[in-house]
Design an enzyme around this catalytic site. Structure first.
Site, PDB file in Angstrom:
ATOM      1  CD  GLU A 124      -2.974  -1.244   0.346  1.00  0.00           C
ATOM      2  OE1 GLU A 124      -2.977  -0.436  -0.607  1.00  0.00           O
ATOM      3  OE2 GLU A 124      -3.830  -2.129   0.484  1.00  0.00           O
TER       4      GLU A 124
ATOM      5  CG  HIS B  75      -4.366  -0.192   5.763  1.00  0.00           C
ATOM      6  ND1 HIS B  75      -5.721  -0.014   5.638  1.00  0.00           N
ATOM      7  CD2 HIS B  75      -4.097  -1.407   5.208  1.00  0.00           C
ATOM      8  CE1 HIS B  75      -6.249  -1.071   5.023  1.00  0.00           C
ATOM      9  NE2 HIS B  75      -5.275  -1.936   4.756  1.00  0.00           N
TER      10      HIS B  75
ATOM     11  CG  HIS C 212      -7.509  -5.464   7.387  1.00  0.00           C
ATOM     12  ND1 HIS C 212      -7.152  -6.611   6.717  1.00  0.00           N
ATOM     13  CD2 HIS C 212      -7.052  -4.438   6.623  1.00  0.00           C
ATOM     14  CE1 HIS C 212      -6.495  -6.300   5.599  1.00  0.00           C
ATOM     15  NE2 HIS C 212      -6.411  -4.980   5.526  1.00  0.00           N
TER      16      HIS C 212
ATOM     17  CD  GLU D 230     -14.672  10.056  26.247  1.00  0.00           C
ATOM     18  OE1 GLU D 230     -13.562   9.698  25.872  1.00  0.00           O
ATOM     19  OE2 GLU D 230     -14.897  10.610  27.329  1.00  0.00           O
TER      20      GLU D 230
ATOM     21  CG  HIS E 224      -9.293  -3.185   2.384  1.00  0.00           C
ATOM     22  ND1 HIS E 224      -8.585  -3.500   1.240  1.00  0.00           N
ATOM     23  CD2 HIS E 224      -8.382  -3.253   3.384  1.00  0.00           C
ATOM     24  CE1 HIS E 224      -7.327  -3.769   1.550  1.00  0.00           C
ATOM     25  NE2 HIS E 224      -7.172  -3.611   2.852  1.00  0.00           N
TER      26      HIS E 224
HETATM   27  P1  13P Z   1       1.077  -5.448   3.117  1.00  0.00           P
HETATM   28  O1  13P Z   1       1.455  -6.733   3.790  1.00  0.00           O
HETATM   29  O2  13P Z   1       1.650  -5.360   1.727  1.00  0.00           O
HETATM   30  O3  13P Z   1       1.403  -4.256   3.967  1.00  0.00           O
HETATM   31  O4  13P Z   1      -0.506  -5.470   2.886  1.00  0.00           O
HETATM   32  C1  13P Z   1      -1.396  -5.581   3.960  1.00  0.00           C
HETATM   33  C2  13P Z   1      -2.718  -4.974   3.679  1.00  0.00           C
HETATM   34  O5  13P Z   1      -3.470  -4.739   4.602  1.00  0.00           O
HETATM   35  C3  13P Z   1      -3.098  -4.686   2.283  1.00  0.00           C
HETATM   36  O6  13P Z   1      -4.241  -3.882   2.224  1.00  0.00           O
HETATM   37 ZN    ZN Z   2      -5.464  -3.901   4.015  1.00  0.00          ZN
END
Ligand code: 13P
Ligand code: ZN
Length: 266
Positions: free
Chosen positions: A119, A142, A144, A173, A214
């Site tokens: 990313e 980033h 999940h 909050e 995502h």
């Molecule tokens: P990477 O392992 O390349 O950082 O990817 C993880 C990810 O969350 C892709 O969206």
């Molecule tokens: Zn991801």
């Protein structure tokens, strides 16, 4: 000068490692999920690194504002739990070349054949915007977040206004610390410049962007504060799902309750 840069690298590497552990513990980092980068603006002045003689690895577009910048980035395919335990083996230091269209991986003692996150394009698109418009934010994260991803599986909530009414209404909050809510990014192929540019648009007026189906991208001054923003949103989403699974439609904070919160100071 060099010592100052090394201390800065140590400090930021340690901060990324701590937060990587929290992402794993929260269940937001299955397998290699998630990535973190830190822009070292100070390092740009401190670095005495000349343009390397070896060819730069190509970037998918020119990032002029970032030319000469140093960044710490997690490696692709690395586990957040490993980033936490062995940060120096899972976080790379890269330098954007003077043209802004490529980068070099700078050698660190434990460096292997690690490559930056897949990313990277999105991280650099965001850093370019931050360097110009929000220079105190040097972290891009980033991850999940299960509950937030689940919200975007509900078509009715894939609308920025509805999404934010839901999230901000679940806990005072969230509305105090994230008054602008999240920016919504419709589904697009990860790892591309297209999703990077869409994320920048969503982050221009928000500290967190939610990628449909995502995960999230958040920015902040330090890794810990960036984590906090995501954590607040995750709490709100969990409350919403708890009410729904108990068979209720959550009421949410009323307009006057939300108005009252705007006067609060922390
Ligand atoms: P990477 O392992 O390349 O950082 O990817 C993880 C990810 O969350 C892709 O969206
Ligand atoms: Zn991801």
């Amino acid at each position: 000068m060099r010592q100052e840069l090394l201390s800065l690298l140590e400090e930021k590497t340690g901060a990324v490692a701590s937060v990587a552990g929290w992402l794993w513990q929260r269940g937001w980092a299955e397998r290699n999920a998630g990535n973190i980068s830190v822009r070292l603006d100070k390092g740009k002045q401190l670095s005495s690194h000349d343009q390397s003689k070896t060819p730069a690895l190509a970037l998918p577009k020119r990032f002029s504002t970032l030319a000469g910048s140093l960044l710490l980035v997690t490696g692709t395919n690395t586990r957040m739990r490993d980033v936490a335990d062995l940060p120096r083996e899972n976080i790379l230091l890269i330098r954007i070349n003077d043209e802004g269209d490529g980068y070099h991986i700078l050698p660190r003692a434990e460096m292997t054949r690690l490559r930056p996150t897949s990313e990277l394009a999105t991280h650099l698109c965001i850093h370019e915007m931050l360097a110009a418009k929000r220079p105190d934010h040097s972290v891009v994260m980033h991850t999940h977040v299960t509950e937030l991803i689940a919200l975007t599986q509900i078509k009715d909530l894939c609308d920025e206004e509805k999404l934010n009414r839901t999230l901000l209404g679940m806990h005072p909050e969230t509305s105090v610390f994230i008054p602008a809510g999240v920016g919504f990014v419709p589904y697009s192929l990860p790892g591309t410049i297209a999703i990077g540019e869409a994320t920048v648009k969503a982050l221009e007026n928000h500290a967190v962007a939610l990628w449909e189906k995502h995960g999230v991208f958040a920015t902040g001054p330090e890794p810990e504060e960036t984590f906090d923003m995501i954590d607040l949103l995750a709490k709100s989403a969990s409350i919403w799902f708890l009410c729904r699974s108990a068979g209720y439609d959550p009421e949410g904070l009323s307009v006057s309750q939300l108005d009252g919160l705007t006067k609060l100071k922390f």
